[in-house]
Design a protein around this motif. Sequence first.
Motif, PDB file in Angstrom:
ATOM      1  N   PHE A 187      -8.557 -26.645 -70.435  1.00 24.97           N
ATOM      2  CA  PHE A 187      -7.521 -27.631 -70.752  1.00 24.97           C
ATOM      3  C   PHE A 187      -6.702 -27.997 -69.507  1.00 24.97           C
ATOM      4  O   PHE A 187      -6.436 -29.173 -69.258  1.00 24.97           O
ATOM      5  CB  PHE A 187      -6.598 -27.099 -71.849  1.00 24.97           C
ATOM      6  N   SER A 224     -11.281 -30.248 -87.388  1.00 26.78           N
ATOM      7  CA  SER A 224     -10.497 -29.165 -86.796  1.00 26.78           C
ATOM      8  C   SER A 224      -8.995 -29.378 -86.937  1.00 26.78           C
ATOM      9  O   SER A 224      -8.209 -28.556 -86.477  1.00 26.78           O
ATOM     10  CB  SER A 224     -10.854 -28.995 -85.318  1.00 26.78           C
ATOM     11  N   TRP A 271     -13.624 -27.322 -82.065  1.00 27.35           N
ATOM     12  CA  TRP A 271     -12.210 -27.628 -82.294  1.00 27.35           C
ATOM     13  C   TRP A 271     -11.519 -28.032 -80.997  1.00 27.35           C
ATOM     14  O   TRP A 271     -10.634 -28.896 -80.994  1.00 27.35           O
ATOM     15  CB  TRP A 271     -11.484 -26.407 -82.886  1.00 27.35           C
ATOM     16  N   SER A 272     -11.971 -27.430 -79.882  1.00 24.66           N
ATOM     17  CA  SER A 272     -11.330 -27.734 -78.601  1.00 24.66           C
ATOM     18  C   SER A 272     -11.647 -29.159 -78.142  1.00 24.66           C
ATOM     19  O   SER A 272     -10.889 -29.740 -77.362  1.00 24.66           O
ATOM     20  CB  SER A 272     -11.745 -26.720 -77.532  1.00 24.66           C
ATOM     21  N   THR A 287     -11.640 -31.723 -80.111  1.00 20.95           N
ATOM     22  CA  THR A 287     -10.616 -32.541 -80.767  1.00 20.95           C
ATOM     23  C   THR A 287      -9.338 -32.518 -79.945  1.00 20.95           C
ATOM     24  O   THR A 287      -8.691 -33.552 -79.732  1.00 20.95           O
ATOM     25  CB  THR A 287     -10.327 -32.012 -82.180  1.00 20.95           C
ATOM     26  N   VAL A 288      -8.967 -31.332 -79.489  1.00 20.45           N
ATOM     27  CA  VAL A 288      -7.771 -31.195 -78.647  1.00 20.45           C
ATOM     28  C   VAL A 288      -7.940 -32.033 -77.385  1.00 20.45           C
ATOM     29  O   VAL A 288      -7.031 -32.774 -76.977  1.00 20.45           O
ATOM     30  CB  VAL A 288      -7.524 -29.717 -78.283  1.00 20.45           C
ATOM     31  N   GLU A 289      -9.120 -31.929 -76.760  1.00 18.23           N
ATOM     32  CA  GLU A 289      -9.401 -32.694 -75.545  1.00 18.23           C
ATOM     33  C   GLU A 289      -9.297 -34.195 -75.802  1.00 18.23           C
ATOM     34  O   GLU A 289      -8.715 -34.933 -75.003  1.00 18.23           O
ATOM     35  CB  GLU A 289     -10.818 -32.367 -75.043  1.00 18.23           C
ATOM     36  N   SER A 295      -4.424 -24.425 -82.455  1.00 17.36           N
ATOM     37  CA  SER A 295      -5.723 -25.099 -82.569  1.00 17.36           C
ATOM     38  C   SER A 295      -5.678 -26.613 -82.495  1.00 17.36           C
ATOM     39  O   SER A 295      -6.689 -27.259 -82.745  1.00 17.36           O
ATOM     40  CB  SER A 295      -6.400 -24.680 -83.887  1.00 17.36           C
ATOM     41  N   THR A 296      -4.520 -27.200 -82.194  1.00 12.48           N
ATOM     42  CA  THR A 296      -4.435 -28.661 -82.104  1.00 12.48           C
ATOM     43  C   THR A 296      -3.707 -29.072 -80.831  1.00 12.48           C
ATOM     44  O   THR A 296      -2.987 -28.271 -80.229  1.00 12.48           O
ATOM     45  CB  THR A 296      -3.692 -29.267 -83.317  1.00 12.48           C
ATOM     46  N   PHE A 297      -3.871 -30.325 -80.452  1.00  7.96           N
ATOM     47  CA  PHE A 297      -3.190 -30.831 -79.263  1.00  7.96           C
ATOM     48  C   PHE A 297      -1.683 -30.785 -79.420  1.00  7.96           C
ATOM     49  O   PHE A 297      -0.959 -30.624 -78.436  1.00  7.96           O
ATOM     50  CB  PHE A 297      -3.639 -32.273 -78.977  1.00  7.96           C
ATOM     51  N   ARG A 316      -0.988 -27.417 -78.088  1.00 10.84           N
ATOM     52  CA  ARG A 316      -1.603 -27.006 -76.818  1.00 10.84           C
ATOM     53  C   ARG A 316      -1.360 -28.007 -75.692  1.00 10.84           C
ATOM     54  O   ARG A 316      -1.938 -27.868 -74.613  1.00 10.84           O
ATOM     55  CB  ARG A 316      -3.123 -26.835 -77.006  1.00 10.84           C
ATOM     56  N   SER A 317      -0.511 -29.001 -75.915  1.00  8.78           N
ATOM     57  CA  SER A 317      -0.352 -30.096 -74.958  1.00  8.78           C
ATOM     58  C   SER A 317       0.195 -29.645 -73.604  1.00  8.78           C
ATOM     59  O   SER A 317      -0.113 -30.253 -72.572  1.00  8.78           O
ATOM     60  CB  SER A 317       0.550 -31.181 -75.540  1.00  8.78           C
TER      61      SER A 317
END
Length: 363
Positions: free
Chosen positions: A55, A121, A135-136, A138-140, A199-201, A204-205
């Motif tokens: 990330f 996710s 799932w990562s 989706t965050v990306e 598990s979400t942006f 984790r932003s």
Amino acid sequence: METLQKNKFDALTGMRAIAAMMVFVYHNRKYWRNDLPFEIMRFISEWHIGVTVFFVLSGFLLAYRYEEKPLESKKSYLKYILLRIARIFPLYWILLSLYFLDTSYSKGVDTYFLQYSLFYSLFEKYSVSGIVQAWSLTVEFFFYILAPFLFLLLKKSWKYCILFLIGFFLLGWAVGVGLKEFNGNPKGFLYPLQFMIGSTFFGRSLEFFFGMLLAYLMKQEKGIQFLNKIKKPTLWGGISILILIFCIRFFARNNFVHGVERWEGRVIHELFLPIGIIIFFWGLMKEKTWVSNVLSTKFFILLGNASFVFYLIHLSYFNMKLKSYIYLPDKNFVLLWICSIIIYLLIEKPLYEVCRRLIAKIK
């Protein structure tokens, strides 16, 4: 900066391989739970930070390459987004399609749209279905959408960027809690809070922000002067990462939980660990050390380029299918890397090049 451009951040590409290996060990730690001392297991249980490395690196590379340029016009933003889609979706869709076609593995899973769109996710109920580790992605992708705007805010003031991310976090929290109050939120859309944070942006932003911050500093004369004041960044960045992992694992009560499940561990993970990572990244780019030399070798660059494939196949369907045919004592570690390199060279890379040429023709 010319030197940095010429080597195309080779050591950072090699670092992607290390991050992927960390995630592999983390996901296979259960096999050593009864054999390794508790303290070592607690340390390995935090190797999920390999995803944090990805990330932070994504934040840095996108900000350094694109800045806010995609915002210059609708066409430039469209081409930017299509390139990002071409980077992550084709291979994911291929693996997911194989999973759905093999009904012995996908029986009972009918969330096709959610899986193909990666929206799955965002729901706690579906977060461990399909290609679980995706799932990562989706965050990306949330970051890809917002990255040019975030860098524009960062150039104006880091405070604007942080305030926006805080507001985005509160929005996600409000949606999850609001649905809980409205209909119970049975599928766990952005709920509960611990799921949304981990598990979400929305949660984790900051990991991406610190990567963008490194890119911003490297683009500014004062920023470079500030970075140059850091002595031996590879050494101290690496040591700080290890120390922070030890600090996080301190909050794990046993071998079955993570230190980030406690708020203290999560704060260290989101606020301090990315700082150690960007210092280490700066060292890899600035200094010639044995670490940067090893990570810049053709072998590690190849592994780094194939790391996305490795990440998508080391767990879930591909790995389970491979195990049904052959299961080696190293948990198929070497075999999975061989498969990853083959898939990268024969499928992922050519497919991306085709997509890139098609996108370039958009006028």
